[in-house]
Design a protein around this motif. Sequence first.
Motif, mmCIF file in Angstrom:
data_model
loop_
_atom_site.group_PDB
_atom_site.id
_atom_site.type_symbol
_atom_site.label_atom_id
_atom_site.label_comp_id
_atom_site.label_asym_id
_atom_site.label_seq_id
_atom_site.Cartn_x
_atom_site.Cartn_y
_atom_site.Cartn_z
ATOM 1 N N LEU A 38 2.966 -6.750 -7.633
ATOM 2 C CA LEU A 38 3.669 -5.847 -7.748
ATOM 3 C C LEU A 38 5.096 -5.977 -8.648
ATOM 4 C CD1 LEU A 38 3.526 -3.702 -4.544
ATOM 5 C CD2 LEU A 38 2.085 -3.664 -6.707
ATOM 6 N N GLY A 39 5.260 -7.476 -8.950
ATOM 7 C CA GLY A 39 6.131 -7.727 -10.056
ATOM 8 C C GLY A 39 7.561 -7.733 -9.454
ATOM 9 N N GLU A 40 7.850 -7.557 -7.930
ATOM 10 C CA GLU A 40 9.303 -7.799 -7.469
ATOM 11 C C GLU A 40 9.665 -9.289 -7.662
ATOM 12 O OE1 GLU A 40 9.935 -6.508 -3.833
ATOM 13 O OE2 GLU A 40 9.166 -4.268 -4.161
ATOM 14 N N HIS A 41 11.110 -9.077 -7.696
ATOM 15 C CA HIS A 41 11.916 -10.409 -8.031
ATOM 16 C C HIS A 41 12.426 -10.969 -6.854
ATOM 17 C CE1 HIS A 41 14.161 -13.784 -9.777
ATOM 18 N NE2 HIS A 41 15.073 -13.213 -9.226
ATOM 19 N N THR A 91 0.839 -1.174 0.004
ATOM 20 C CA THR A 91 -0.001 0.146 -0.206
ATOM 21 C C THR A 91 0.786 1.233 -0.113
ATOM 22 O OG1 THR A 91 -1.548 -1.301 1.363
ATOM 23 C CG2 THR A 91 -1.920 1.051 1.130
ATOM 24 N N ALA A 92 2.034 1.227 0.759
ATOM 25 C CA ALA A 92 2.800 2.304 0.682
ATOM 26 C C ALA A 92 3.667 2.655 -0.523
ATOM 27 C CB ALA A 92 4.021 2.157 2.045
ATOM 28 N N ALA A 93 3.872 1.511 -1.208
ATOM 29 C CA ALA A 93 4.674 1.664 -2.479
ATOM 30 C C ALA A 93 3.797 2.397 -3.403
ATOM 31 C CB ALA A 93 5.105 0.138 -2.866
ATOM 32 N N LEU A 94 2.476 1.821 -3.359
ATOM 33 C CA LEU A 94 1.417 2.337 -4.509
ATOM 34 C C LEU A 94 1.101 3.886 -4.012
ATOM 35 C CD1 LEU A 94 -1.053 -0.602 -4.539
ATOM 36 C CD2 LEU A 94 0.770 0.005 -6.433
ATOM 37 N N ALA A 95 1.076 4.092 -2.888
ATOM 38 C CA ALA A 95 0.913 5.681 -2.398
ATOM 39 C C ALA A 95 1.923 6.559 -2.648
ATOM 40 C CB ALA A 95 0.560 5.660 -0.858
ATOM 41 N N PHE A 96 3.219 5.963 -2.723
ATOM 42 C CA PHE A 96 4.389 6.819 -3.148
ATOM 43 C C PHE A 96 4.019 6.986 -4.508
ATOM 44 C CE2 PHE A 96 7.228 4.579 0.393
ATOM 45 C CZ PHE A 96 7.171 5.488 1.083
ATOM 46 N N ASP A 97 3.937 6.203 -5.408
ATOM 47 C CA ASP A 97 3.720 6.324 -6.779
ATOM 48 C C ASP A 97 2.764 7.523 -7.008
ATOM 49 O OD1 ASP A 97 5.807 4.773 -7.182
ATOM 50 O OD2 ASP A 97 4.442 3.014 -7.458
ATOM 51 N N SER A 98 1.654 7.513 -6.287
ATOM 52 C CA SER A 98 0.502 8.099 -6.755
ATOM 53 C C SER A 98 0.492 9.649 -5.914
ATOM 54 C CB SER A 98 -0.923 7.686 -6.431
ATOM 55 O OG SER A 98 -1.083 7.287 -4.838
ATOM 56 N N SER A 99 1.056 9.913 -4.908
ATOM 57 C CA SER A 99 1.014 10.878 -4.108
ATOM 58 C C SER A 99 2.236 11.696 -4.145
ATOM 59 C CB SER A 99 0.970 10.471 -2.474
ATOM 60 O OG SER A 99 1.704 9.863 -2.120
ATOM 61 N N GLY A 100 3.465 11.282 -4.489
ATOM 62 C CA GLY A 100 4.780 11.917 -4.436
ATOM 63 C C GLY A 100 4.988 12.296 -2.932
ATOM 64 N N LEU A 101 4.405 11.555 -1.881
ATOM 65 C CA LEU A 101 4.975 11.762 -0.581
ATOM 66 C C LEU A 101 6.072 10.874 -0.164
ATOM 67 C CD1 LEU A 101 1.340 11.502 1.192
ATOM 68 C CD2 LEU A 101 2.661 13.510 0.774
ATOM 69 N N GLY A 102 6.795 11.440 0.620
ATOM 70 C CA GLY A 102 7.913 10.716 1.329
ATOM 71 C C GLY A 102 7.745 9.852 2.329
ATOM 72 N N VAL A 130 11.211 0.338 2.772
ATOM 73 C CA VAL A 130 10.455 -0.112 1.461
ATOM 74 C C VAL A 130 10.819 0.701 0.559
ATOM 75 C CG1 VAL A 130 8.178 -0.243 0.636
ATOM 76 C CG2 VAL A 130 8.572 -1.180 2.938
ATOM 77 N N ASP A 131 10.736 2.112 0.560
ATOM 78 C CA ASP A 131 11.131 3.103 -0.478
ATOM 79 C C ASP A 131 12.768 2.796 -1.117
ATOM 80 O OD1 ASP A 131 10.624 5.217 -2.318
ATOM 81 O OD2 ASP A 131 11.390 6.538 -0.790
ATOM 82 N N ALA A 132 13.613 2.374 -0.263
ATOM 83 C CA ALA A 132 15.071 2.387 -0.553
ATOM 84 C C ALA A 132 15.276 1.009 -1.280
ATOM 85 C CB ALA A 132 15.856 2.658 0.626
#
Length: 344
Positions: free
Chosen positions: A303-306, A51-62, A125-127
Amino acid sequence: MPRSTLSPCPATGASAVLPSGDRPFTPGPSVGRGLLYVALAAASWGTTGATAALAFDSSGLGPVALTFWRTAGGLVLLLAAWAVRSRRVRTRPVRAYQPQRRRVVRTLVTGVGLTVFQTAYFGAVDATGIAVGTVVTLGAAPVTVALGGRLLMGERLGAGGRVAVCGALAGLAVLMLGSDGTGTVRPAGVALGLLSAAGYALVTLATRFMGRQGAGADPFTTTLSSFAVGTVCLLPLAAAEGLWPHARELGRTLWLMGYLVTVPTALAYGLFFAGLLVVRGTTVAVITLIEPVTAAVIAVALLGEHLTAATVTGTAVLLCAVAALAVVEARGAAAAAGGPLSER
């Protein structure tokens, strides 16, 4: 954590007291139900990274701003629940002696620990990705909790605790050594995951220690006060990072934030603190390893992570540690209650 003024906690044998200024609350759950509560909380936390990863993409929040909105939103929901609870429960408040300093220390330590835990986790998660960041955070947590419980509270690890610590160390080592060279395991993300684990250990150990010292509170009060502290601490940092999301995909962002605030935040933390009433800190830390398993499945399937074969093997080791420790905890609780199962 205290549960009643008359009966001792079955998990620790420590007498419980009413939190000062709170209404008397019903006894905590059984050990079996406490294990279930923690497991449900861990499974819902497993959806947080995605959820956080998707929110990072859509919101631009850190990471800090996202943690602020999660904490502030959870606080609003908990305050609403508190208002409903106050109207329904009309029992006259019963006050018990509890020094003001203890209440303040309990609130600050738990609030700061949760703030570090959540913020550093989102940073991991972001890093370095959902699966790696989550596995590092929850893989290191049992080690820090077990060592802290041994050094600060005199908790014996026992066979189950040793399995838990060894499983966590093995899983973390396999993860780090099994990187396939694609750059998905990044040192900065690993460091943030370890910092998040330290925040989690602080919350777990402080909750248990304060309860034994007679400075605990019921799960709802603990969750509410912790979120209030976190909201205040995060506001200036989030403002410096960038507080407001982009308007471009605001509807999607609000939907994601709504889920983040309700299920893996307000609900999950309430279950988590309820489980801490009756389950040892080391056991709680290992059961929450369900979270990286859930996160890894979501990361790969949706989400397609490997993930490498080594990472999958490490996750399986962590699951074995969860199952072994849960069996040991249930057997020990049954023996303490005079049940048919043998003592540890």
